[in-house]
Scaffold this motif. Sequence first.
Motif, PDB file in Angstrom:
ATOM      1  N   GLY A 294      32.305 -39.076 -61.066  1.00  0.00           N
ATOM      2  CA  GLY A 294      31.853 -37.693 -61.116  1.00  0.00           C
ATOM      3  C   GLY A 294      30.392 -37.689 -61.495  1.00  0.00           C
ATOM      4  N   ASP A 295      29.784 -36.473 -61.629  1.00  0.00           N
ATOM      5  CA  ASP A 295      28.342 -36.457 -61.931  1.00  0.00           C
ATOM      6  C   ASP A 295      28.044 -36.545 -63.430  1.00  0.00           C
ATOM      7  OD1 ASP A 295      29.075 -33.910 -62.648  1.00  0.00           O
ATOM      8  OD2 ASP A 295      27.769 -32.868 -61.225  1.00  0.00           O
ATOM      9  N   LYS A 296      29.125 -36.607 -64.248  1.00  0.00           N
ATOM     10  CA  LYS A 296      28.897 -36.798 -65.693  1.00  0.00           C
ATOM     11  C   LYS A 296      29.602 -38.038 -66.240  1.00  0.00           C
ATOM     12  CE  LYS A 296      27.769 -32.183 -67.356  1.00  0.00           C
ATOM     13  NZ  LYS A 296      27.571 -31.544 -66.065  1.00  0.00           N
ATOM     14  N   GLY A 297      30.325 -38.739 -65.404  1.00  0.00           N
ATOM     15  CA  GLY A 297      31.013 -39.927 -65.911  1.00  0.00           C
ATOM     16  C   GLY A 297      31.770 -40.641 -64.811  1.00  0.00           C
ATOM     17  N   ASN A 298      32.186 -41.866 -65.116  1.00  0.00           N
ATOM     18  CA  ASN A 298      33.063 -42.583 -64.187  1.00  0.00           C
ATOM     19  C   ASN A 298      34.127 -43.339 -64.969  1.00  0.00           C
ATOM     20  OD1 ASN A 298      32.338 -45.524 -64.531  1.00  0.00           O
ATOM     21  ND2 ASN A 298      30.304 -44.714 -64.051  1.00  0.00           N
ATOM     22  N   MET A 299      35.199 -43.649 -64.278  1.00  0.00           N
ATOM     23  CA  MET A 299      36.325 -44.352 -64.912  1.00  0.00           C
ATOM     24  C   MET A 299      36.757 -45.499 -64.023  1.00  0.00           C
ATOM     25  SD  MET A 299      39.163 -41.689 -66.397  1.00  0.00           S
ATOM     26  CE  MET A 299      39.290 -40.756 -64.889  1.00  0.00           C
ATOM     27  N   LEU A 301      40.031 -48.203 -63.666  1.00  0.00           N
ATOM     28  CA  LEU A 301      41.346 -48.650 -64.119  1.00  0.00           C
ATOM     29  C   LEU A 301      41.372 -50.172 -64.007  1.00  0.00           C
ATOM     30  CD1 LEU A 301      44.416 -47.754 -64.771  1.00  0.00           C
ATOM     31  CD2 LEU A 301      44.785 -48.413 -62.407  1.00  0.00           C
ATOM     32  N   ILE A 302      41.527 -50.848 -65.148  1.00  0.00           N
ATOM     33  CA  ILE A 302      41.563 -52.313 -65.147  1.00  0.00           C
ATOM     34  C   ILE A 302      42.993 -52.779 -64.873  1.00  0.00           C
ATOM     35  CG2 ILE A 302      41.052 -54.414 -66.460  1.00  0.00           C
ATOM     36  CD1 ILE A 302      38.587 -52.601 -65.889  1.00  0.00           C
ATOM     37  N   GLY A 303      43.104 -53.798 -64.018  1.00  0.00           N
ATOM     38  CA  GLY A 303      44.423 -54.211 -63.535  1.00  0.00           C
ATOM     39  C   GLY A 303      44.720 -53.408 -62.279  1.00  0.00           C
ATOM     40  N   TYR A 304      45.997 -53.325 -61.944  1.00  0.00           N
ATOM     41  CA  TYR A 304      46.408 -52.537 -60.771  1.00  0.00           C
ATOM     42  C   TYR A 304      47.047 -51.253 -61.244  1.00  0.00           C
ATOM     43  CZ  TYR A 304      45.621 -56.958 -58.504  1.00  0.00           C
ATOM     44  OH  TYR A 304      45.037 -58.107 -58.064  1.00  0.00           O
ATOM     45  N   ASP A 305      47.051 -50.243 -60.370  1.00  0.00           N
ATOM     46  CA  ASP A 305      47.661 -48.969 -60.794  1.00  0.00           C
ATOM     47  C   ASP A 305      49.159 -49.137 -61.080  1.00  0.00           C
ATOM     48  OD1 ASP A 305      48.086 -49.407 -58.075  1.00  0.00           O
ATOM     49  OD2 ASP A 305      47.366 -47.431 -57.450  1.00  0.00           O
ATOM     50  N   TRP A 306      49.794 -50.138 -60.453  1.00  0.00           N
ATOM     51  CA  TRP A 306      51.223 -50.374 -60.725  1.00  0.00           C
ATOM     52  C   TRP A 306      51.418 -51.325 -61.904  1.00  0.00           C
ATOM     53  CZ3 TRP A 306      52.864 -55.448 -59.880  1.00  0.00           C
ATOM     54  CH2 TRP A 306      51.991 -56.233 -59.135  1.00  0.00           C
ATOM     55  N   GLU A 307      50.357 -51.976 -62.344  1.00  0.00           N
ATOM     56  CA  GLU A 307      50.420 -52.909 -63.484  1.00  0.00           C
ATOM     57  C   GLU A 307      49.123 -52.732 -64.287  1.00  0.00           C
ATOM     58  OE1 GLU A 307      52.996 -55.688 -63.408  1.00  0.00           O
ATOM     59  OE2 GLU A 307      52.412 -56.147 -65.448  1.00  0.00           O
ATOM     60  N   PRO A 308      48.916 -51.533 -64.838  1.00  0.00           N
ATOM     61  CA  PRO A 308      47.613 -51.244 -65.453  1.00  0.00           C
ATOM     62  C   PRO A 308      47.441 -51.907 -66.817  1.00  0.00           C
ATOM     63  CG  PRO A 308      49.060 -49.337 -65.619  1.00  0.00           C
ATOM     64  CD  PRO A 308      49.839 -50.393 -64.908  1.00  0.00           C
ATOM     65  N   LYS A 309      46.169 -52.225 -67.142  1.00  0.00           N
ATOM     66  CA  LYS A 309      45.861 -52.834 -68.446  1.00  0.00           C
ATOM     67  C   LYS A 309      45.202 -51.834 -69.380  1.00  0.00           C
ATOM     68  CE  LYS A 309      45.430 -57.688 -68.622  1.00  0.00           C
ATOM     69  NZ  LYS A 309      46.682 -57.794 -67.921  1.00  0.00           N
ATOM     70  N   ASN A 310      44.163 -51.180 -68.896  1.00  0.00           N
ATOM     71  CA  ASN A 310      43.465 -50.167 -69.686  1.00  0.00           C
ATOM     72  C   ASN A 310      42.535 -49.389 -68.765  1.00  0.00           C
ATOM     73  OD1 ASN A 310      40.756 -51.496 -69.628  1.00  0.00           O
ATOM     74  ND2 ASN A 310      41.831 -53.073 -70.801  1.00  0.00           N
ATOM     75  N   VAL A 311      41.820 -48.436 -69.347  1.00  0.00           N
ATOM     76  CA  VAL A 311      40.882 -47.641 -68.554  1.00  0.00           C
ATOM     77  C   VAL A 311      39.523 -47.692 -69.233  1.00  0.00           C
ATOM     78  CG1 VAL A 311      40.354 -45.344 -67.629  1.00  0.00           C
ATOM     79  CG2 VAL A 311      42.746 -46.077 -67.881  1.00  0.00           C
ATOM     80  N   VAL A 312      38.491 -48.007 -68.454  1.00  0.00           N
ATOM     81  CA  VAL A 312      37.123 -48.007 -68.995  1.00  0.00           C
ATOM     82  C   VAL A 312      36.464 -46.693 -68.581  1.00  0.00           C
ATOM     83  CG1 VAL A 312      34.875 -49.137 -68.947  1.00  0.00           C
ATOM     84  CG2 VAL A 312      36.969 -50.510 -68.882  1.00  0.00           C
ATOM     85  N   LEU A 313      36.024 -45.967 -69.596  1.00  0.00           N
ATOM     86  CA  LEU A 313      35.372 -44.662 -69.354  1.00  0.00           C
ATOM     87  C   LEU A 313      33.896 -44.797 -69.700  1.00  0.00           C
ATOM     88  CD1 LEU A 313      35.413 -41.554 -68.871  1.00  0.00           C
ATOM     89  CD2 LEU A 313      36.077 -41.292 -71.270  1.00  0.00           C
ATOM     90  N   ASP A 314      33.051 -44.447 -68.745  1.00  0.00           N
ATOM     91  CA  ASP A 314      31.603 -44.540 -68.931  1.00  0.00           C
ATOM     92  C   ASP A 314      31.036 -43.135 -68.701  1.00  0.00           C
ATOM     93  OD1 ASP A 314      29.062 -45.449 -69.189  1.00  0.00           O
ATOM     94  OD2 ASP A 314      29.111 -46.825 -67.478  1.00  0.00           O
ATOM     95  N   ASN A 315      30.750 -42.413 -69.781  1.00  0.00           N
ATOM     96  CA  ASN A 315      30.241 -41.049 -69.585  1.00  0.00           C
ATOM     97  C   ASN A 315      29.143 -40.688 -70.601  1.00  0.00           C
ATOM     98  OD1 ASN A 315      31.887 -40.796 -71.790  1.00  0.00           O
ATOM     99  ND2 ASN A 315      32.937 -38.930 -71.114  1.00  0.00           N
ATOM    100  N   TRP A 317      24.851 -41.516 -71.546  1.00  0.00           N
ATOM    101  CA  TRP A 317      23.582 -42.161 -71.180  1.00  0.00           C
ATOM    102  C   TRP A 317      23.169 -43.168 -72.263  1.00  0.00           C
ATOM    103  CZ3 TRP A 317      22.151 -41.519 -66.361  1.00  0.00           C
ATOM    104  CH2 TRP A 317      22.462 -40.328 -65.705  1.00  0.00           C
ATOM    105  N   THR A 318      23.735 -43.030 -73.453  1.00  0.00           N
ATOM    106  CA  THR A 318      23.264 -43.838 -74.576  1.00  0.00           C
ATOM    107  C   THR A 318      24.299 -44.837 -75.101  1.00  0.00           C
ATOM    108  OG1 THR A 318      23.938 -42.036 -76.017  1.00  0.00           O
ATOM    109  CG2 THR A 318      21.595 -42.144 -75.427  1.00  0.00           C
ATOM    110  N   GLU A 319      25.587 -44.455 -75.047  1.00  0.00           N
ATOM    111  CA  GLU A 319      26.635 -45.317 -75.607  1.00  0.00           C
ATOM    112  C   GLU A 319      27.197 -46.237 -74.525  1.00  0.00           C
ATOM    113  OE1 GLU A 319      27.324 -45.273 -78.851  1.00  0.00           O
ATOM    114  OE2 GLU A 319      25.692 -43.803 -78.938  1.00  0.00           O
ATOM    115  N   PRO A 320      27.680 -47.423 -74.926  1.00  0.00           N
ATOM    116  CA  PRO A 320      28.306 -48.310 -73.929  1.00  0.00           C
ATOM    117  C   PRO A 320      29.643 -47.737 -73.441  1.00  0.00           C
ATOM    118  CG  PRO A 320      28.503 -49.228 -76.152  1.00  0.00           C
ATOM    119  CD  PRO A 320      27.670 -47.998 -76.283  1.00  0.00           C
ATOM    120  N   PRO A 321      30.134 -48.192 -72.302  1.00  0.00           N
ATOM    121  CA  PRO A 321      31.443 -47.730 -71.809  1.00  0.00           C
ATOM    122  C   PRO A 321      32.537 -48.030 -72.836  1.00  0.00           C
ATOM    123  CG  PRO A 321      30.338 -49.103 -70.175  1.00  0.00           C
ATOM    124  CD  PRO A 321      29.516 -49.176 -71.415  1.00  0.00           C
ATOM    125  N   GLN A 322      33.531 -47.156 -72.918  1.00  0.00           N
ATOM    126  CA  GLN A 322      34.604 -47.374 -73.893  1.00  0.00           C
ATOM    127  C   GLN A 322      35.909 -47.735 -73.174  1.00  0.00           C
ATOM    128  OE1 GLN A 322      34.598 -43.311 -74.680  1.00  0.00           O
ATOM    129  NE2 GLN A 322      32.369 -43.495 -74.575  1.00  0.00           N
TER     130      GLN A 322
END
Length: 388
Positions: A294-299, A301-315, A317-322
């Motif tokens: 999106g225009d304010k962030g991106n996500m 999904l780590i792993g596969y959607d059927w075998e997911p591990k976690n989600v990295v959210l980057d939204n 300008w100053t903080e690292p992705p969580q």
Amino acid sequence: MSDSLTRAAFLQKTSLASAALLLSSIELFAKEEEKIIRVAIIGCGSVSNRYIVHLQSSPLVKIVSLCDIKQDRAEAQNKKYNIGASTYNHIDALLKGNAFDLMLTLTDMQMHGALNKIALGAGKNVWSEKPLANTYAEGKALVDYAKLKGVRIWGAPAVVTSPQFEFMSKTIQAGKLGKLASAHGQYGHTGPTWSSFFYEPLGGSMPDLGVYNMATLTGLLGPAKSVMAMTSIVNKEREIDEKGIVQVKEEDNAHILLEHDNGVISHIMCGFNYFDPFGHEAKNQTLHSIQIFGDKGNMRLIGYDWEPKNVVLDNSWTEPPQVHQTDDGGYQWQEGATRIAGALSKNIEPRINVLHSLHVLEIIEAARKSSKEGMKVKLVSSFPFPMV
Ligand SMILES: NC(=O)c1ccc[n+]([C@@H]2O[C@H](COP(=O)([O-])OP(=O)(O)OC[C@H]3O[C@@H](n4cnc5c(N)ncnc54)[C@H](O)[C@@H]3O)[C@@H](O)[C@H]2O)c1
């Protein structure tokens, strides 16, 4: 009967001791309401190994029948998992045999529609592996038929029940990515070797693999309005265990573009020629397979959607992705049928929605048409959105 009303009214009038007695009887009542769901499985091949173990973990499920045209497979699974079910070699015999509430269709993909129709006609609820039918028209007819018969049908996959899907959906709905624009999903491996139906007409990498990303991306971004796609056959022949060389007749490589509302476009690629050391046994995958911008962030999904591990959210300008949602909450991709049995038992509506499965089926059919005719194909189906 509402527990909370009963408790409130009662506590006003009685001592705590007798309240405790009543509360435990209410809990007993609630448990009595949870009917045991009798399950019949048709198709006792590879995926039945995953289903059976998961079903056996639920106190609400009893597997009463196993059926396979190769009856020795039904018998072998009965023995291997100590099920104590009756075994059959034909759906007609299965329906005449032990009474059951829910049929699980785990056969070759090309058989699902016909078998599901027979079961619905006999007044059985159905959980079907993907696809629930071979064409959208056939799938829609099944849903209408189920209504007529007063039963239900649902289809795999169960990706929308993962906590990672839920996190991503809520993040999007809360506007944390801003205005959505684009998304991508990919899933592939080097293809099954144990059965030839994957490569026969109406098999293919879209209903076997792309279907997961289609369910995830439409589940997150909303129904698609149109489809453009290119599909191909990269490997013209395959070697299948105990069968030898077969000709590949359905796509083993596909790129699909989906047009959603508000200008959002998503892309899916799937295939049976994708080298990926984690492809079919996905546990150790540390790379992402789904990304949403999106225009304010991106996500991601780590792993596969059927075998997911976690989600990295980057939204920021100053903080690292969580990293979010590292807990799988017990989710397993093969849990769909167990969840549906639970929903039937408790008479509650599951998140998995057959209209969503039908929409995905329409996308697969439209992608084939688009690729063949070199044109954009409009879709007619939809489903209740957002799902979470
Ligand atoms: N294998 C997996 O890991 C996996 C994972 C997710 C989903 N799936 C899906 O599960 C379904 C089955 O895949 P699989 O890999 O288990 O295939 P498989 O070939 O191992 O098993 C299919 C079984 O169905 C039986 N069968 C075929 N027609 C039948 C009929 N008319 N009546 C009764 N039995 C019949 C076959 O004899 C076979 O034993 C497919 O839709 C596939 O996409 C498989």
